[in-house]
Scaffold this active site. Structure first.
Site, mmCIF file in Angstrom:
data_model
loop_
_atom_site.group_PDB
_atom_site.id
_atom_site.type_symbol
_atom_site.label_atom_id
_atom_site.label_comp_id
_atom_site.label_asym_id
_atom_site.label_seq_id
_atom_site.Cartn_x
_atom_site.Cartn_y
_atom_site.Cartn_z
ATOM 1 N N MET A 186 0.832 -1.208 0.000
ATOM 2 C CA MET A 186 0.000 0.000 0.000
ATOM 3 C C MET A 186 0.864 1.255 0.000
ATOM 4 S SD MET A 186 -3.470 -0.439 0.201
ATOM 5 C CE MET A 186 -4.255 0.664 1.373
ATOM 6 N N LYS A 241 -13.795 3.225 8.819
ATOM 7 C CA LYS A 241 -13.146 2.186 8.012
ATOM 8 C C LYS A 241 -13.410 0.803 8.608
ATOM 9 C CE LYS A 241 -10.248 0.375 4.965
ATOM 10 N NZ LYS A 241 -9.587 -0.775 5.553
ATOM 11 N N ASN A 291 -15.141 -2.339 6.689
ATOM 12 C CA ASN A 291 -14.584 -3.687 6.550
ATOM 13 C C ASN A 291 -15.525 -4.754 7.084
ATOM 14 O OD1 ASN A 291 -12.349 -2.295 5.591
ATOM 15 N ND2 ASN A 291 -10.896 -3.634 6.619
ATOM 16 N N GLU A 350 -17.847 -5.311 4.347
ATOM 17 C CA GLU A 350 -17.113 -6.078 3.322
ATOM 18 C C GLU A 350 -17.122 -7.572 3.654
ATOM 19 O OE1 GLU A 350 -12.502 -6.812 3.014
ATOM 20 O OE2 GLU A 350 -12.983 -4.732 2.548
ATOM 21 N N TYR A 351 -16.909 -7.909 4.923
ATOM 22 C CA TYR A 351 -16.945 -9.316 5.337
ATOM 23 C C TYR A 351 -18.269 -9.954 4.916
ATOM 24 C CZ TYR A 351 -12.880 -9.291 8.568
ATOM 25 O OH TYR A 351 -11.631 -9.250 9.126
#
Length: 305
Positions: free
Chosen positions: A11, A164, A168, A171-172
């Site tokens: 990143m 964030k 996430n 997203e899971y």
């Protein structure tokens, strides 16, 4: 602007390139001297004009805490530290308080975009005062996508990483849904071309997304995901999301179930978890677990997603 960047891995290295392409001066430091522009944190800080801005992109936990503490000894009044890793928001609060005692500002910035961020830009979720965010805004503008993708989530330390973290957790759950659907289509001897079905969903349907694009890319390369084990790591944010839900009495059935499914994957070779592992590898370059004789992952990395 001039900015220091600590941590030049997958990143951080791409972020340095994107910042430089936008015309900014980046002095990078990494423990790997082949990647670094400066041979120490102190040398990096010395090369920056005041007020100095240093962006930290190292693993969450002790590596970040130790780096921020070291910068606190090197920076002075009016300087700024940005934590762009996957730190827990409670760490942000402690780091901000420590730096404030030295007159150093602090911005926490959740970053999403994985290995594709260099090309597409990064989604950025910031926490911190208006004044501190303004100091790093030119870099934020360079890193974000051409349209959208940036939010000043809140003025309290931790707001960015909390946002964030929830991102996430969602997203899971999305990945788990796609993965379970893929497993069912594979299981029933009826649909002849599962990759084509998923590919058809990428246009015009209500479930189209970048994650779907990535799953299609993965199963086009390896139709039955035979090259992967059904093992999916978790990087911590899913756990923290569920913990925060418990602390605040917020029902979070789907995200909690998707987190527990990853734990199950470490006990069984789950077909659905092969799809999860494939998507994580596609968006973040995360290590996948392969069967012998391939030899497994040479450089495990469980940060992000």
């Amino acid at each position: 602007m001039d900015i220091g960047l600590v941590g030049l891995g997958k990143m951080g290295g791409n972020m340095r390139s994107r910042l430089r392409e936008a015309g900014h001066t980046v002095v990078g430091y990494d423990r790997n001297p082949d990647l670094a522009d400066a041979d120490s944190l102190a040398s990096m800080v010395e090369q920056l004009p005041s007020p100095k801005v240093v962006w930290v992109m190292v693993p969450a936990g002790d590596p970040t805490r130790e780096t921020v503490a070291a910068l606190g000894e090197l920076l002075g009044e009016g300087d700024l530290v940005v934590d762009g890793g996957n730190s827990k928001w409670t760490d942000d609060q402690a780091n901000a308080a420590m730096l404030a005692d030295k007159g150093v500002g602090f911005v926490d910035c959740g970053v999403s975009g994985g290995v594709w961020g260099l090309q597409n830009g990064y989604a950025l979720m910031c926490g911190g005062s208006d004044e501190d965010v303004a100091k790093v805004q030119p870099a934020l503008d360079a890193l974000k996508p051409a349209e959208g993708g940036f939010v000043h989530a809140g003025r309290k330390p931790g707001a960015g990483h909390f946002a964030k973290m929830v991102h996430n957790g969602i997203e899971y759950a999305m990945m788990q849904s796609y993965a379970e659907g893929w497993e069912l289509l594979e299981k029933v001897d009826l649909v002849e071309d599962v990759p084509a079905v998923f590919d058809s969903w990428r246009s015009g349907t209500v479930i189209r997304s970048w994650l779907l694009d990535l799953l299609v890319a993965a199963i086009e390369d390896d139709t039955h995901l035979d090259q992967l084990r059904g093992y999916a790591d978790d990087s911590g944010e899913g756990r923290w999301t569920v913990e925060a839900a418990i602390d605040n009495a917020v029902p979070m059935n789907v995200i909690a179930a998707s987190l527990f499914a990853r734990f199950t994957s470490r006990q069984d070779d789950s077909p659905a978890m092969k799809a999860i592992a494939a998507m994580r590898n596609q968006f973040g370059g995360h290590a996948v677990h392969t069967e012998a004789p391939v030899g497994g992952d040479a450089n495990p990395d469980v940060r992000g997603g």
